[in-house]
Design a protein around this motif. Structure first.
Motif, short mmCIF file in Angstrom:
data_model
loop_
_atom_site.label_atom_id
_atom_site.label_comp_id
_atom_site.label_asym_id
_atom_site.label_seq_id
_atom_site.Cartn_x
_atom_site.Cartn_y
_atom_site.Cartn_z
N SER A 178 123.68 -43.47 19.00
CA SER A 178 122.85 -43.16 17.83
C SER A 178 122.39 -44.44 17.14
O SER A 178 123.00 -45.51 17.31
N TRP A 179 121.30 -44.30 16.37
CA TRP A 179 120.75 -45.39 15.57
C TRP A 179 120.70 -44.98 14.11
O TRP A 179 120.42 -43.81 13.79
N GLU A 180 120.94 -45.93 13.23
CA GLU A 180 120.87 -45.68 11.79
C GLU A 180 119.60 -46.31 11.23
O GLU A 180 119.32 -47.48 11.50
N LYS A 192 117.58 -47.89 8.39
CA LYS A 192 117.79 -48.58 7.12
C LYS A 192 116.43 -48.94 6.52
O LYS A 192 115.62 -49.60 7.16
N ALA A 195 115.59 -49.41 12.64
CA ALA A 195 116.50 -48.52 13.36
C ALA A 195 117.49 -49.36 14.15
O ALA A 195 117.16 -49.92 15.20
N LYS A 233 124.12 -47.67 15.88
CA LYS A 233 125.25 -47.30 15.03
C LYS A 233 126.47 -46.95 15.87
O LYS A 233 127.42 -47.70 15.95
N LYS A 234 126.44 -45.77 16.52
CA LYS A 234 127.58 -45.35 17.33
C LYS A 234 127.40 -45.87 18.76
O LYS A 234 126.38 -45.61 19.40
N GLU A 250 131.77 -47.73 15.75
CA GLU A 250 130.88 -47.08 14.78
C GLU A 250 130.01 -48.07 14.00
O GLU A 250 129.29 -47.66 13.10
N VAL A 280 120.15 -40.91 10.48
CA VAL A 280 120.72 -41.24 11.79
C VAL A 280 120.03 -40.38 12.83
O VAL A 280 119.87 -39.17 12.66
N ARG A 281 119.61 -41.01 13.93
CA ARG A 281 118.96 -40.26 14.99
C ARG A 281 119.53 -40.66 16.35
O ARG A 281 119.94 -41.81 16.56
N GLU A 282 119.54 -39.68 17.28
CA GLU A 282 120.07 -39.91 18.62
C GLU A 282 118.97 -40.23 19.62
O GLU A 282 119.25 -40.80 20.68
N CYS A 296 115.29 -42.21 20.62
CA CYS A 296 114.89 -43.59 20.33
C CYS A 296 113.54 -43.90 20.96
O CYS A 296 113.04 -43.16 21.81
#
Length: 210
Positions: free
Chosen positions: A111-113, A115, A128, A131-132, A146, A195-197, A199
């Motif tokens: 995943s990407w966060e 900001k 983007a 993140k995880k 994380e 947060v999105r999975e 991309c």
């Protein structure tokens, strides 16, 4: 001028010439030979004292990068140091783990966060960032991280193969318009939050080491 005066004058000229040569080129100074050209070395050859800007030893490793749309890029990369250190959770307990690159099989971004960067004329720009992350070892262990890839210096990747050199990234910059649409063309976020999975198609989702 008679013959005797001529010989005296000739000897004086010879003495002056000898003194001039002696002081211009000391007798004890050996002539310097031209330096031999340095060998350029072979592609991928590791030099013990060759270091990058961070002070890490430059090591050439082979990677396969999988992009978000499924395309793959295989080639060599340098300057990653000897390995990585990171923190991860296991059964609610936080651990610090250090792995050499020889032990790492792959790093996958789950995943990407997003900001927020700043407000633009047509909307709001976001960065983007991973993140995880899943780190898998050659022995079959998997570690869940994380906090992304910034501390591992894997945001920017330079890879070289028979086609040349390419700069690839594990993050991207996007713009959210006032109507909720994204400049990248990605769909609206499925969940609340940033947060999105999914991309951008040109972004690296997984790094594999050979």
């Amino acid at each position: 001028m008679d013959k005797r005066q001529f010989m005296i004058r000739l000897n004086q000229n010879r003495l002056f010439l000898i003194l001039l040569i002696t002081f211009s080129f000391p007798l004890w100074a050996d002539p310097k030979l031209p330096k031999e050209p340095l060998s350029p070395g072979f592609p991928g050859e590791e030099k013990k004292e060759d270091r990058d800007a961070r002070g890490d030893t430059k090591r050439s490793v082979v990677q396969t990068l999988t992009l978000c749309d499924g395309r793959t890029v295989r080639g060599e990369t340098e300057g990653l140091g000897t390995g990585i250190s990171f923190q991860h959770l296991r059964d609610g307990i936080e651990y610090k783990k250090t792995l050499k690159w020889e032990e790492v099989e792959s790093v996958r971004i789950d995943s990407w966060e997003l900001k927020q960067k700043k407000e633009e004329k047509k909307g709001i720009s976001y960065e983007a960032l991973p993140k995880k992350v899943r780190i898998r070892t050659r022995s079959g262990e998997t570690f869940y991280k994380e906090t992304g890839l910034s501390d591992l210096k894997l945001l920017n990747l330079v890879i070289q193969n028979q086609n040349g050199t390419a700069n690839l990234f594990t993050y991207w910059i996007d713009l959210k318009f006032e109507n909720g649409a994204w400049y990248s063309g990605l769909p609206a976020l499925k969940k609340e939050g940033l947060v999105r999975e999914d991309c951008l198609k040109d972004v690296v989702r997984m790094i594999e080491w050979e």
